[in-house]
Scaffold this motif. Structure first.
Motif, PDB file in Angstrom:
ATOM      1  N   ALA A  28       0.824  -1.208   0.000  1.00 38.21           N
ATOM      2  CA  ALA A  28       0.000   0.000   0.000  1.00 38.21           C
ATOM      3  C   ALA A  28       0.859   1.260   0.000  1.00 38.21           C
ATOM      4  CB  ALA A  28      -0.929  -0.004   1.215  1.00 38.21           C
ATOM      5  N   ALA A  32       0.301   4.216  -2.557  1.00 35.19           N
ATOM      6  CA  ALA A  32      -0.036   5.548  -2.050  1.00 35.19           C
ATOM      7  C   ALA A  32       0.951   6.586  -2.573  1.00 35.19           C
ATOM      8  CB  ALA A  32      -0.050   5.543  -0.521  1.00 35.19           C
TER       9      ALA A  32
ATOM     10  N   MET B  10      -8.108   4.659   4.569  1.00 34.50           N
ATOM     11  CA  MET B  10      -8.459   5.274   3.289  1.00 34.50           C
ATOM     12  C   MET B  10      -9.832   5.939   3.367  1.00 34.50           C
ATOM     13  SD  MET B  10      -6.709   2.754   0.452  1.00 34.50           S
ATOM     14  CE  MET B  10      -7.756   1.379   0.731  1.00 34.50           C
ATOM     15  N   VAL B  82      -7.033   9.968   0.278  1.00 32.40           N
ATOM     16  CA  VAL B  82      -7.063   8.507   0.340  1.00 32.40           C
ATOM     17  C   VAL B  82      -5.642   7.952   0.472  1.00 32.40           C
ATOM     18  CG1 VAL B  82      -7.592   6.422  -0.982  1.00 32.40           C
ATOM     19  CG2 VAL B  82      -9.244   8.289  -0.903  1.00 32.40           C
ATOM     20  N   ALA B  83      -4.708   8.519  -0.302  1.00 29.43           N
ATOM     21  CA  ALA B  83      -3.325   8.025  -0.267  1.00 29.43           C
ATOM     22  C   ALA B  83      -2.684   8.267   1.096  1.00 29.43           C
ATOM     23  CB  ALA B  83      -2.503   8.701  -1.376  1.00 29.43           C
ATOM     24  N   GLY B  86      -4.132   5.978   3.738  1.00 29.76           N
ATOM     25  CA  GLY B  86      -3.569   4.628   3.755  1.00 29.76           C
ATOM     26  C   GLY B  86      -2.241   4.586   4.502  1.00 29.76           C
TER      27      GLY B  86
END
Ligand code: ZN
Lengths: 70, 254
Positions: A28, A32, B10, B82-83, B86
């Protein structure tokens, strides 16, 4: 529910083993960073896709989020 | 467990981005629009005549101003939220239960403060956000490299400060260890900021009031994003990590 009653709620919470986090962190984390790259730098400092559509589309967000733009 | 936290991160990032987007749209967009309006007439600080070419954000660009200032802005802030949400969840998974007796919500709140300071505030003080019509197009590569390098350095110094605090906490009282770690962090980031080269590209005739309002809107957007992240993620993570029986009985120990 299946947990036995804990006498003092201020006891240190159980941590998550690092080996459980690591695979997700790599998977992730890379994803990201790629997304942040597209919002912050694609078709600005460097360009993976030709043209300036990505840059133009995220333009205002790029300025307001503090990324260098132009 | 980690996957579950990641999804919640997220989601929290998306919710926080919605909050930040409303602020950016109300307080930031008017400043972006005003700066673009100036762009046609204002040379870039007299660097060179090429710079007087209007930024491609003007009406003639491939994406209209209406799209840029609405769904373009929403997409940029949303994807960013969202990034970072996370990444926030993954860092949370690593530090939860390792910072002392903090529950899920307190850990998320602390992490949000730390992220705001290291990712947003300190980099903003060294390389502040600029509206359109300020930067010189030829230096975008150098400015981006400096910015990314500085954010990385500050985040690493933040991690170092947390490790220092944990080490000091074994010797001194918790509050003393925290104060010492904060002082060490401030000294280290100040030194790093002084060692990094500056960027001086502001045209002399650029309106100071407009610049100030734009920068306030920018740092305000970041502040809202991270506040929302800490709050929403804390709530979602607590539901996952703390059994409801304990939550009901605990005399709100944050
Ligand atoms: Zn721009």
């Amino acid at each position: 529910m299946a947990q036995p009653a804990i006498s003092h709620p201020r006891s240190v919470p159980l941590s998550i083993p690092v080996r459980d986090v690591l695979p997700w962190a790599i998977f992730a984390g890379v994803l990201a960073l790629a997304l942040i790259y597209f919002v912050g730098a694609e078709q600005g400092a460097t360009s993976l896709i030709s043209g300036d559509l990505v840059h133009e589309f995220v333009h205002d967000g790029r300025h307001l989020l503090g990324f260098p733009c132009h | 467990m980690v996957k579950n936290l990641l999804v919640r991160g997220m989601l929290a990032g998306l919710a926080a981005a919605a909050l930040a987007l409303v602020f950016a749209w109300i307080f930031g967009e008017p400043q972006v629009g005003a700066a673009i309006a100036l762009e046609g007439h204002t040379p870039h600080g007299g660097h060179d005549p090429v710079a007087t070419v209007p930024e491609a954000g003007a009406d003639d660009g491939p994406v209209s101003r209406t799209v840029q200032s609405t769904i373009g802005l929403a997409a940029a802030v949303g994807v960013y939220g969202v990034a970072v949400g996370g990444i926030f969840a993954l860092v949370f998974a690593l530090v939860y239960g390792r910072l002392g007796a903090f529950g899920a919500r307190a850990t998320a709140a602390l992490l949000a403060v730390g992220a705001f300071v290291t990712v947003s505030l300190v980099p903003f003080l060294k390389y502040p956000a600029n509206p359109p019509a300020v930067g010189h197009p030829d230096t975008i590569g150098r400015r981006t490299a400096l910015y990314v390098t500085f954010v990385t350095i500050v985040v690493l110094l933040g991690v170092g400060a947390v490790l220092l605090e944990r080490w000091l906490a074994r010797r001194y009282r918790n509050a003393d260890a925290a104060v010492l770690a904060v002082v060490a962090f401030l000294a280290a980031v100040t030194a790093a900021a002084l060692l990094m080269p500056g960027v001086e590209e502001l045209p002399a005739e650029f309106p100071a009031g407009l610049l100030w309002r734009f920068r306030l809107a920018s740092i305000g957007t970041h502040a809202l994003l991270w506040s929302g992240m800490g709050l929403f993620f804390g709530l979602l993570a607590e539901r996952l990590l703390t059994p409801s029986a304990i939550r009901a009985n605990a005399p709100s120990t944050v």
